[in-house]
Design an enzyme around this catalytic site. Structure first.
Site, PDB file in Angstrom:
ATOM      1  CB  VAL A  65      -0.953   0.007   1.218  1.00 16.58           C
ATOM      2  CG1 VAL A  65      -1.791   1.289   1.225  1.00 16.58           C
ATOM      3  CG2 VAL A  65      -1.852  -1.218   1.189  1.00 16.58           C
ATOM      4  CE  LYS A 108      -6.840  -5.370   9.367  1.00 12.44           C
ATOM      5  NZ  LYS A 108      -5.778  -4.859   8.488  1.00 12.44           N
ATOM      6  CD  GLU A 147     -13.509   5.389   3.968  1.00 15.30           C
ATOM      7  OE1 GLU A 147     -13.978   4.235   4.136  1.00 15.30           O
ATOM      8  OE2 GLU A 147     -14.132   6.427   4.207  1.00 15.30           O
ATOM      9  CB  VAL A 165     -13.262  -0.321   7.621  1.00 19.14           C
ATOM     10  CG1 VAL A 165     -14.471  -1.237   7.405  1.00 19.14           C
ATOM     11  CG2 VAL A 165     -12.953  -0.196   9.101  1.00 19.14           C
ATOM     12  CB  ILE A 221     -15.566  -0.152   0.140  1.00 20.72           C
ATOM     13  CG1 ILE A 221     -15.412  -1.428  -0.683  1.00 20.72           C
ATOM     14  CG2 ILE A 221     -17.027   0.246   0.231  1.00 20.72           C
ATOM     15  CD1 ILE A 221     -16.054  -2.643  -0.049  1.00 20.72           C
ATOM     16  CG  ASP A 237      -8.752  -8.221   9.222  1.00 18.12           C
ATOM     17  OD1 ASP A 237      -7.848  -7.366   9.209  1.00 18.12           O
ATOM     18  OD2 ASP A 237      -9.701  -8.209   8.406  1.00 18.12           O
ATOM     19  CE  LYS A 267     -10.378  -5.062   7.879  1.00 17.46           C
ATOM     20  NZ  LYS A 267     -10.277  -5.967   6.714  1.00 17.46           N
ATOM     21  N   GLY A 302      -5.491  -5.004  -1.186  1.00 12.97           N
ATOM     22  CA  GLY A 302      -4.614  -4.791  -2.333  1.00 12.97           C
ATOM     23  C   GLY A 302      -3.986  -3.417  -2.295  1.00 12.97           C
TER      24      GLY A 302
END
Length: 438
Positions: free
Chosen positions: A17, A106, A130, A133, A137, A202, A206, A308
């Site tokens: 990332v 998270k 953002e 989670v 999206i 995980d 979230k 991703g």
């Protein structure tokens, strides 16, 4: 034309990332300046190993191992290290130095969100996450901003791509759990140690974040009931499929209402049966989706890639541009609203339905005894299906019962299952799973 000011951006971490975030900051500098109202200068990238191989070719002079020094001079800090420390210390230092912070962490937000928000409020800076989670999206900003004039009543989310891929493989191919997990690892969807994913940890992090924003109350990780998918069998999947259901690992946060309900919000993660016509049932592979129910907006669903490098970098950059705008306008950081102050309800207070698989003796009166026991516990049966099995060795017969209940309290349902186990006509309870959407 007014000369744009320059804001220094410190990037902490350069994994999949982080590397994509750095690429976007460099390649799309002009576009970002136009949208943010300021030039976003990548001042440096803090990493543990400057010489480690990376997916993106980045200028070597940007890299440093001195994260503390990098944070001190930054206007905006992006934390993509993960874990609790040193991420927590670096974020707190950045905010106390007046920098806005964007993080995808998270675990840290779920554990120490209240402390981080308190420090952000004190410093008057923006804290955004953002990317913590559901990857790409946009879900946290819509909950916090677009639905701030509404009352959210329930959130159902597929927020872990690894478990969704595994369950989807089991559903579509008939694979056993171990085989589906191995395939997820081969394709890079699951880590070598998949515990955090398959045991639900995980998703629980979230769920705490979604619940906090949806119900304007700070929920911590310990407020989340958590159950993973490692005990879900191919037989469970097949039985659910035959009954018209699909099994998904859901993060659920819902306000408890109705006569006799305990006050509070139930926050939980567990394998869940959904009717195949439910929108979340159509989420395949490693994709994520969040389904929201609100008093005025009704039902909303957000769907997309949940992980991703590029998708998650998109979420990070959205937060970064928003934070930059707040600095350009010299406005206060966006504050967290905690006006709800509703308690976290224990799992026993949750209201749901159960799917119960039973192997029973095939003899007269069995169904009546089971139905009576359910009635005694105040649990109503919605669906009951029976399949007879004959053993070729002993010529004995048994029956497989599949029961779906109407909604009831978790406490009543659990007590019913415990009582059923005590019946002498019950050979074994083969499965107990929760059901939503019926």
């Amino acid at each position: 034309m007014t000369e744009l000011r320059t804001l220094k951006v410190a990037l902490l971490g350069c994994g999949n990332v982080g590397a994509q975030v750095a690429r976007i900051l460099i390649d799309d500098a002009e576009m970002l300046a136009a949208r943010a109202g300021a030039r976003l200068e990548l001042a440096g990238i803090a990493v543990r190993n400057v010489d480690a191989p990376r997916e993106v070719d980045l200028p070597r002079e940007l890299f440093t191992t001195d994260a503390e020094a990098l944070v001190k001079d930054a206007d905006l800090v992006i934390e993509l290290i993960g874990g609790i420390e040193p991420a927590r210390t670096l974020i707190l230092a950045a905010m106390r130095n007046g920098a806005c912070v964007v993080t995808g962490n998270k675990a840290l937000v779920a554990k120490d969100g209240p402390i981080l928000h308190e420090e952000a409020d004190k410093a008057g800076v923006q804290l955004s996450y953002e990317a913590a989670v559901a990857g790409a999206i946009p879900i946290l900003r819509p909950i916090r901003d677009s639905l701030s004039g509404d009352r959210i009543t329930r959130v159902l989310g597929i927020v872990n791509g690894t478990t969704n891929f595994i369950l989807d493989q089991m559903d579509t191919t008939g694979a056993q759990f171990a085989d589906a997990l191995a395939e997820a690892q081969r394709l890079g969807y699951a880590e070598a140690d998949p515990t955090a994913d398959v045991e639900g940890h995980d998703a629980a992090s979230k769920a705490a974040i979604l619940a906090s924003l949806s119900f304007h109350t700070r929920f911590a990780l310990e407020d989340v009931y958590c159950e993973g998918i490692s005990s879900v069998t191919a037989a469970d999947i097949a039985a659910a499929k035959e009954a018209g259901f699909v099994i998904k690992l859901l993060a659920i946060a819902e306000k408890l209402t109705g006569p006799g309900s305990a006050e509070g919000v139930s926050v939980r993660v567990h394998p869940t049966l959904l009717p195949r016509e439910h929108p979340l049932a159509a989420v395949h592979g490693a994709f994520n989706a969040v389904f929201i129910e609100a008093e005025n907006a009704g039902e909303l669903m957000f769907y997309g890639q949940g992980a991703g490098g590029k998708p998650t970098a998109s979420a990070v950059m959205g937060d970064l541009v928003s934070a930059a705008r707040s600095l350009v306008l010299d406005g206060p950081g966006r504050a967290e609203t905690t006006t709800g102050q509703v308690p976290a309800a224990p799992i026993s207070s949750a209201v749901t339905s159960y799917y119960i698989g039973l192997d029973v003796a095939d003899q007269p009166g069995v169904l009546a005894r089971i139905a009576q026991l359910f009635a005694e516990h105040g649990v109503s049966i919605e669906i009951m299906r029976q399949t007879i099995h004959r053993s070729s060795d002993t010529q004995s017969e048994s029956a497989e019962l599949r029961i779906v209940t109407h909604r009831a309290s978790e406490a009543a349902l659990a007590a019913t299952v415990q009582a059923v186990k005590g019946l002498d006509v019950i050979n074994t309870v083969t499965s107990v799973l929760r059901v939503e959407g019926v």
